[in-house]
Design a protein around this motif. Structure first.
Motif, PDB file in Angstrom:
ATOM      1  N   ASN A  61      45.699  25.779  11.401  1.00 17.40           N
ATOM      2  CA  ASN A  61      45.145  26.614  12.338  1.00 17.40           C
ATOM      3  C   ASN A  61      43.928  26.465  12.090  1.00 17.40           C
ATOM      4  O   ASN A  61      43.063  26.726  12.819  1.00 17.40           O
ATOM      5  CB  ASN A  61      45.346  28.371  11.771  1.00 17.40           C
ATOM      6  CG  ASN A  61      44.986  29.136  13.064  1.00 17.40           C
ATOM      7  OD1 ASN A  61      44.526  30.162  12.545  1.00 17.40           O
ATOM      8  ND2 ASN A  61      45.080  29.080  14.134  1.00 17.40           N
ATOM      9  N   ARG A  62      42.874  26.617  10.507  1.00 13.97           N
ATOM     10  CA  ARG A  62      41.985  27.013  10.927  1.00 13.97           C
ATOM     11  C   ARG A  62      41.285  25.029  11.032  1.00 13.97           C
ATOM     12  O   ARG A  62      40.433  25.670  11.424  1.00 13.97           O
ATOM     13  CB  ARG A  62      41.486  26.814   8.883  1.00 13.97           C
ATOM     14  CG  ARG A  62      41.449  27.870   8.108  1.00 13.97           C
ATOM     15  CD  ARG A  62      41.482  27.386   7.050  1.00 13.97           C
ATOM     16  NE  ARG A  62      41.825  28.710   6.336  1.00 13.97           N
ATOM     17  CZ  ARG A  62      40.424  29.029   5.182  1.00 13.97           C
ATOM     18  NH1 ARG A  62      40.200  28.885   4.459  1.00 13.97           N
ATOM     19  NH2 ARG A  62      41.144  30.489   4.600  1.00 13.97           N
ATOM     20  N   LEU A 119      42.223  31.586  17.328  1.00 19.16           N
ATOM     21  CA  LEU A 119      42.638  30.621  18.938  1.00 19.16           C
ATOM     22  C   LEU A 119      42.415  30.917  19.203  1.00 19.16           C
ATOM     23  O   LEU A 119      43.345  32.302  20.739  1.00 19.16           O
ATOM     24  CB  LEU A 119      43.785  29.922  18.390  1.00 19.16           C
ATOM     25  CG  LEU A 119      43.958  29.083  18.736  1.00 19.16           C
ATOM     26  CD1 LEU A 119      43.608  27.465  18.364  1.00 19.16           C
ATOM     27  CD2 LEU A 119      45.916  28.562  18.438  1.00 19.16           C
ATOM     28  N   GLY A 121      48.882  32.750  20.886  1.00 16.37           N
ATOM     29  CA  GLY A 121      47.066  32.985  20.039  1.00 16.37           C
ATOM     30  C   GLY A 121      46.509  33.930  20.547  1.00 16.37           C
ATOM     31  O   GLY A 121      47.438  34.417  21.491  1.00 16.37           O
ATOM     32  N   TYR A 163      48.640  24.553  15.897  1.00 16.66           N
ATOM     33  CA  TYR A 163      47.983  25.694  15.928  1.00 16.66           C
ATOM     34  C   TYR A 163      48.319  26.863  14.718  1.00 16.66           C
ATOM     35  O   TYR A 163      47.905  27.520  14.496  1.00 16.66           O
ATOM     36  CB  TYR A 163      47.545  25.457  17.315  1.00 16.66           C
ATOM     37  CG  TYR A 163      47.861  25.363  18.293  1.00 16.66           C
ATOM     38  CD1 TYR A 163      45.759  25.321  18.842  1.00 16.66           C
ATOM     39  CD2 TYR A 163      48.477  25.089  19.416  1.00 16.66           C
ATOM     40  CE1 TYR A 163      45.571  24.278  19.828  1.00 16.66           C
ATOM     41  CE2 TYR A 163      47.488  24.220  20.295  1.00 16.66           C
ATOM     42  CZ  TYR A 163      46.445  23.669  20.723  1.00 16.66           C
ATOM     43  OH  TYR A 163      46.126  23.140  21.256  1.00 16.66           O
ATOM     44  N   TYR A 164      49.685  26.897  14.113  1.00 20.83           N
ATOM     45  CA  TYR A 164      50.121  27.937  13.352  1.00 20.83           C
ATOM     46  C   TYR A 164      49.962  26.765  11.834  1.00 20.83           C
ATOM     47  O   TYR A 164      48.973  27.082  11.088  1.00 20.83           O
ATOM     48  CB  TYR A 164      51.549  28.143  13.770  1.00 20.83           C
ATOM     49  CG  TYR A 164      52.141  28.855  14.979  1.00 20.83           C
ATOM     50  CD1 TYR A 164      51.432  30.417  14.700  1.00 20.83           C
ATOM     51  CD2 TYR A 164      52.333  28.392  16.106  1.00 20.83           C
ATOM     52  CE1 TYR A 164      52.069  31.007  15.669  1.00 20.83           C
ATOM     53  CE2 TYR A 164      51.906  29.186  17.334  1.00 20.83           C
ATOM     54  CZ  TYR A 164      52.228  30.281  16.508  1.00 20.83           C
ATOM     55  OH  TYR A 164      52.421  31.320  17.626  1.00 20.83           O
ATOM     56  N   THR A 172      42.299  23.207  13.710  1.00 25.63           N
ATOM     57  CA  THR A 172      41.950  23.238  14.929  1.00 25.63           C
ATOM     58  C   THR A 172      41.071  24.442  15.498  1.00 25.63           C
ATOM     59  O   THR A 172      40.120  24.015  16.565  1.00 25.63           O
ATOM     60  CB  THR A 172      43.679  23.613  16.140  1.00 25.63           C
ATOM     61  OG1 THR A 172      44.305  24.858  15.310  1.00 25.63           O
ATOM     62  CG2 THR A 172      44.817  22.483  15.643  1.00 25.63           C
ATOM     63  N   VAL A 173      40.830  25.819  14.770  1.00 23.27           N
ATOM     64  CA  VAL A 173      40.273  26.823  15.855  1.00 23.27           C
ATOM     65  C   VAL A 173      38.439  26.001  14.961  1.00 23.27           C
ATOM     66  O   VAL A 173      37.894  25.609  16.321  1.00 23.27           O
ATOM     67  CB  VAL A 173      40.039  28.135  14.915  1.00 23.27           C
ATOM     68  CG1 VAL A 173      38.942  28.743  14.648  1.00 23.27           C
ATOM     69  CG2 VAL A 173      41.489  28.473  14.668  1.00 23.27           C
ATOM     70  N   LEU A 219      47.783  34.812  14.446  1.00 23.39           N
ATOM     71  CA  LEU A 219      46.773  34.530  14.341  1.00 23.39           C
ATOM     72  C   LEU A 219      45.594  34.653  14.206  1.00 23.39           C
ATOM     73  O   LEU A 219      44.888  34.699  14.434  1.00 23.39           O
ATOM     74  CB  LEU A 219      47.422  32.815  15.034  1.00 23.39           C
ATOM     75  CG  LEU A 219      48.334  31.794  14.665  1.00 23.39           C
ATOM     76  CD1 LEU A 219      48.062  30.792  15.696  1.00 23.39           C
ATOM     77  CD2 LEU A 219      48.105  31.396  13.098  1.00 23.39           C
TER      78      LEU A 219
END
Ligand code: G6P
Ligand code: MN
Length: 447
Positions: free
Chosen positions: A251-252, A103, A109, A247-248, A254-255, A421
């Protein structure tokens, strides 16, 4: 009362000035000193402030300076709202992390660690200067990553520095709205770190109204966090997470969304703001109108990629108005300067509020505020998974502080590697290499 703003040429300064203009009461701010390293930015912002003040009787006097010592002397309050490395630096923070598949975000991150490593030494320099030149001033820290930066400054200023963020307030307001509660009289049981907290209850006349929200999927789908996280996940958690927890928990997604986006948030803002400041150099530009249009565009696109990844749609009209940071800051100054006791969610040293952390750890919790400052209120313990996340991220922040103090590259690598992250020590090493190559402000990481 005299208020000094460091980073006074920043884009959001007119929000603060607007709040000051609306304050007519005794003991209000009468003199505003804007400090910035860039005189051009000060001139641009001054034009907007002049438009705002037109026709307002007794508008606070505005003074601009590029001399830090002059700005600090005689200040009653100091707002620290700096951006070390500028938006170009923010864009690099994001780009470098995303290229490694982790991230890249301003405060969360790898991107947040890079920004923290750059900002802490500068914030510490400011804190030392304030301690020397304005020891009685109250410092309100707006600078991100706000929790970490406040903790760095608190080592020199103690409880005279208080960090603020508008996201818990925004969350509280949205939840109160859907529950039909008055946000001014409700008690928000919110706790965590900055951009890493949970709303676990909302009490109205002593009764927790949150279970009513958790039991109603339709209500849960009717506000920003509900749409972002989805009713099922919120019900599973039994609490409403701060929007930055997206974002946690996702996570996948959002990244992936951030990598697929044509432009990162920092790159977008860098271009948007460059256009704004260039326009302000042209004499005919209507300053306030141009600023407001730029602000509206910024608000409308806030966390757009997260909403897209979650299929959450656009933002609600109520969330597009400001009334965040500047209102919290004004309420805080009022409580301190005029001893108007109030309760605000702030970033302060823990002092036992969150039992899993030591007393000097800066946390984000409800505080009672009065002329003596902000006093954190003890909160009920977080559930285990939240405690684990808070402790892990606090450990990362401590590594950032240690790296900034010692110049140790190994501590910087450790900060990245320990972050939940960042999934590999190898990646952490490569991130430190890439960040030090990109940012002159990280040249201190030598040993
Ligand atoms: C929220 C966050 C702040 C952040 C702001 C602007 O209010 O709590 O920490 O600075 O949004 O975000 P942006 O992406 O527009 O810079
Ligand atoms: Mn914030």
């Amino acid at each position: 009362m005299r208020l000094t703003v460091l980073g006074g040429g920043g884009f959001r300064l007119p929000l603060v000035y607007g709040a000051l203009l609306s304050d007519r009461a005794e003991g209000r701010i009468t003199r505003l000193v804007l400090h910035d390293l860039d005189a051009g930015r000060l001139a641009a912002v001054s034009r907007v402030l002049a438009d705002q003040a037109a026709g307002v009787p007794d508008a606070p006097e505005v003074v601009v300076t590029t001399d830090l010592d002059e700005a600090l002397r005689g200040a009653d309050f100091v707002f620290s709202a700096i951006r070390v490395g500028g938006l170009e630096g923010r864009a690099a923070d994001e780009r470098i992390a995303l290229a490694e598949g982790v991230l890249g975000q301003e405060t969360v991150g790898a991107g947040g660690i890079a920004y923290g490593l750059r900002t802490v030494p500068v914030a510490v320099g400011i804190a030392r200067r304030v301690a020397r030149l304005a020891p009685d001033a109250w410092v309100i820290n707006f600078t991100n990553p706000a929790g970490l930066v406040t903790e760095a400054m608190a080592r020199h200023l103690g409880d005279r520095v208080i960090g603020i963020c508008d996201s818990p307030v925004g969350l509280g307001r949205r939840v109160a709205r859907v529950l039909g509660a008055d946000p001014d009289t409700a008690w928000f049981d919110y706790a965590g770190l900055n951009h890493l907290g949970w709303l676990r209850g909302l009490r109205v006349r002593g009764r927790d109204e949150l279970p009513r929200l958790l039991a109603d999927p339709e209500l849960l789908g009717s506000f920003e966090e509900g749409r972002l996280f989805g009713p099922d996940w919120i019900r599973a958690l039994g609490a409403i997470p701060n929007e930055y927890l997206h974002y946690y928990y996702f996570n996948r997604e959002t990244v992936r969304a951030y990598r697929a986006a044509g432009q990162t948030r920092g790159a977008f803002l860098y271009e948007q703001q460059a256009r704004f400041y260039a326009a302000m150099e042209r004499p005919g530009t209507p300053a306030l109108k141009t600023w407001d249009a730029t602000r509206a565009e910024r608000e409308a696109t806030y966390m757009a990629h997260n909403r897209e990844a979650a299929g959450a749609g656009g933002r609600d009209a109520a969330d597009l108005e400001s009334g965040g940071y500047e209102q919290v800051a004004l309420a805080l100054m009022r409580a301190i300067a005029r001893h108007r006791r109030t309760t605000l969610i702030l970033d302060v040293r823990n002092r036992g509020s969150l039992c899993a952390l030591d007393s000097d750890a800066v946390v984000e919790v409800p505080c009672l505020v009065d002329a003596n400052g902000a006093h954190p209120v003890p909160v009920s313990p977080l559930p285990d998974h939240a405690t684990a996340l808070v402790c892990a991220v606090k450990a990362v922040e401590r590594e950032v502080l240690a790296a900034a103090e010692s110049g140790s590259r190994a501590r910087a690598v450790k900060a990245f590697a320990l972050h939940p992250l960042v999934d590999s020590v190898t990646v952490a090493r490569r991130l430190v290499d890439a960040y030090t190559a990109a940012h002159p402000g990280l040249a201190y990481l030598r040993t």
